[in-house]
Motif scaffolding. Structure first.
Motif, short mmCIF file in Angstrom:
data_model
loop_
_atom_site.label_atom_id
_atom_site.label_comp_id
_atom_site.label_asym_id
_atom_site.label_seq_id
_atom_site.Cartn_x
_atom_site.Cartn_y
_atom_site.Cartn_z
N ALA A 123 -12.68 -4.35 -7.50
CA ALA A 123 -13.34 -4.22 -8.79
C ALA A 123 -12.46 -3.55 -9.83
N VAL A 124 -11.44 -2.81 -9.37
CA VAL A 124 -10.61 -2.06 -10.30
C VAL A 124 -9.43 -2.90 -10.79
N ASP A 125 -9.07 -2.69 -12.06
CA ASP A 125 -8.01 -3.48 -12.67
C ASP A 125 -6.66 -3.27 -12.01
N LEU A 126 -6.44 -2.10 -11.44
CA LEU A 126 -5.15 -1.83 -10.80
C LEU A 126 -4.86 -2.84 -9.69
N ILE A 127 -5.80 -3.03 -8.79
CA ILE A 127 -5.59 -3.95 -7.66
C ILE A 127 -5.49 -5.38 -8.16
N LYS A 158 -5.39 -15.06 10.84
CA LYS A 158 -5.84 -14.55 9.56
C LYS A 158 -5.55 -13.05 9.50
N TYR A 159 -5.33 -12.54 8.27
CA TYR A 159 -4.95 -11.14 8.10
C TYR A 159 -5.84 -10.48 7.05
N VAL A 160 -6.35 -9.29 7.36
CA VAL A 160 -7.20 -8.54 6.44
C VAL A 160 -6.70 -7.09 6.37
N ILE A 161 -6.60 -6.56 5.16
CA ILE A 161 -6.38 -5.14 4.96
C ILE A 161 -7.59 -4.60 4.20
N LEU A 162 -8.25 -3.62 4.79
CA LEU A 162 -9.44 -3.00 4.18
C LEU A 162 -9.08 -1.57 3.78
N VAL A 163 -9.05 -1.31 2.46
CA VAL A 163 -8.65 -0.01 1.94
C VAL A 163 -9.86 0.74 1.38
N ALA A 189 0.53 3.94 -4.01
CA ALA A 189 0.06 3.77 -2.64
C ALA A 189 -0.32 2.33 -2.32
N ASN A 190 -1.06 1.68 -3.22
CA ASN A 190 -1.48 0.31 -2.94
C ASN A 190 -0.33 -0.67 -3.02
N LEU A 191 0.60 -0.44 -3.92
CA LEU A 191 1.79 -1.28 -3.98
C LEU A 191 2.52 -1.22 -2.64
N SER A 192 2.59 -0.03 -2.08
CA SER A 192 3.22 0.16 -0.78
C SER A 192 2.47 -0.60 0.32
N ILE A 193 1.14 -0.51 0.32
CA ILE A 193 0.35 -1.18 1.35
C ILE A 193 0.47 -2.70 1.24
N PHE A 194 0.64 -3.20 0.04
CA PHE A 194 0.85 -4.64 -0.16
C PHE A 194 2.19 -5.11 0.41
N GLY A 195 3.06 -4.15 0.76
CA GLY A 195 4.34 -4.51 1.34
C GLY A 195 5.52 -4.40 0.42
N GLY A 205 4.73 3.00 4.40
CA GLY A 205 3.59 2.16 4.07
C GLY A 205 3.94 0.69 3.87
N TYR A 206 5.09 0.41 3.26
CA TYR A 206 5.42 -0.98 2.96
C TYR A 206 5.86 -1.77 4.19
#
Length: 391
Positions: free
Chosen positions: A239-243, A2-7, A59-65, A382-383
């Motif tokens: 909770a935010v619409d961006l994610i 299982k994989y988790v990313i906590l931002v 930044a989050n797009l990058s973290i998503f890969g 990041g990606y």
């Protein structure tokens, strides 16, 4: 596995004199993050490609890969997707903030965190009075405006949280079609200034939502589904619409969490609980917490430390206590820096810790901006994080 990313959004910071020239991450009580550092590996990630704005979208797009240089078209279309808005080819989505402006000075980029209920009523009024496009209700001050004319290739806009305390004149949209966009923003001032909701807010000692601010524009992006790229099913806890919007484009399941607000009062325990539950049905869970970023924008050191400690104890602690760590790979990181001294995002590489039973621990024993520099993972784009997590 299982994989988790906590931002922890905006969790990274600069040394602060009042903290003995240490950062909030260094002084916060975060035993679980430090434990991961001891048992895992640390390093730095370049979540903001050179030349790009250090926003949470990039930044989050990058973290998503996903390499933002290739996939990013703007923040607006990402957030629009979370509301179920399907953009047509020529339509442009803008992020639409309710803001407080006095004497042409940006006083508050969130209109004192206006409630969603108040925003809904004001959005209805704007749709009745402005016919140049359509407004959609988001969460609190974060809303969406869809503009039908796609000629915005050279349009330049500025995030309102970057100009708090400054005159707005020089930051109004510039370039292609900017005149029309500025007219919409100026017209909103006429509509909102004397609206009963704002009069009541002022009576209650709150700042009025007396203007809209349009920014983050873009057209519909073309994304490769997450499952197709990485061969695992995933979900988001945010909770935010961006994610949620990124999740929608990537084909991830956006899980709704009771009490998740996208602010410092969010329900941390519920986020942890729902993340653990999600791991029963999904191989990958992306957990996003907005609170440290909000504290950073407010310049509030104590709230930032509190947010970090809540993430550590109520989310990460729950995961460590309730998930088999021999079957879990987890990364903890901010998406970008939001230093309380500058109250906005900056683009330095962020510290991250990566734990996996397949990884040999390095010699880093705590999680913070400076310890991570000595980690065995070095510095990377990041990606590449997702691929690194999967070996």
């Amino acid at each position: 596995m299982k994989y988790v990313i906590l931002v922890g959004d905006g969790m990274a910071d600069y040394p602060i004199e009042d903290l003995g020239n240490k950062t909030p991450l260094q002084v916060a009580n975060k035993p679980n993050m430090d434990e991961l550092a001891k048992k895992g590996c640390s390093g730095l990630l370049k979540t903001i490609p050179k030349g790009m704005n250090p926003g949470s979208d990039v930044a989050n797009l990058s973290i998503f890969g996903y390499n933002p240089k290739k996939y990013y078209t703007g923040r607006g279309p990402l957030e629009a997707a979370s509301l179920g808005i399907k953009l047509k080819n020529d339509e442009v989505a803008f992020r639409c903030n309710f803001v407080t402006v006095n004497n042409n000075v940006m006083v508050d980029f969130s209109a004192d965190h206006i409630t969603t209920e108040e925003s809904k009523e004001l959005i209805n009024v704007l749709n009745n009075k402005i016919k140049s496009g359509k407004f959609y209700v988001g969460v609190s001050y974060r809303n969406i405006f869809i503009y039908p004319d796609g000629k915005i290739n050279k349009l330049k806009t500025t995030p309102p949280h970057d100009i708090v305390g400054e005159r707005i004149d020089k930051y109004l949209p510039k370039g292609e079609n900017s005149k029309k966009i500025v007219e919409i923003m100026e017209k909103s001032r006429e509509i909102l200034n004397n609206h009963p909701i704002n009069k009541q807010r002022e009576k209650n000692g709150k700042k009025p939502a007396n203007m809209i601010w349009l920014w983050g524009q873009g057209k519909r992006p073309k994304m490769i589904p997450f499952e197709k790229r990485f061969n695992i099913k995933g979900a988001t806890i945010a909770a935010v619409d961006l994610i949620k919007g990124i999740g929608s484009y990537l084909g991830l399941k956006n899980i709704e969490v009771p009490g998740a607000t996208g602010y410092i009062d969010t329900n941390y325990k519920a986020k942890g609980k729902y993340a653990i539950k999600a791991l029963n049905n999904y191989d990958f869970v992306y957990i996003h917490v907005e609170a440290p970023d909000e504290a950073g924008h407010a310049g509030d050191v104590e709230e930032k430390i509190k947010a970090i400690e809540n993430i550590d104890s109520k989310i990460l602690g729950q995961i460590i206590d309730n998930v088999n760590m021999e079957e879990l790979t987890i990364a903890v990181l901010p998406d970008h820096f939001t230093p309380v001294s500058v109250k906005t995002h900056t683009s330095e590489p962020v510290p991250y810790v990566l734990y996996s039973p397949r990884l040999k621990p390095d010699d880093v024993y705590s999680y913070d901006e400076f310890s991570a520099k000595n980690g065995s993972l070095g510095i990377d784009k990041g990606y590449n994080l997702i691929k690194k997590m999967m070996g």
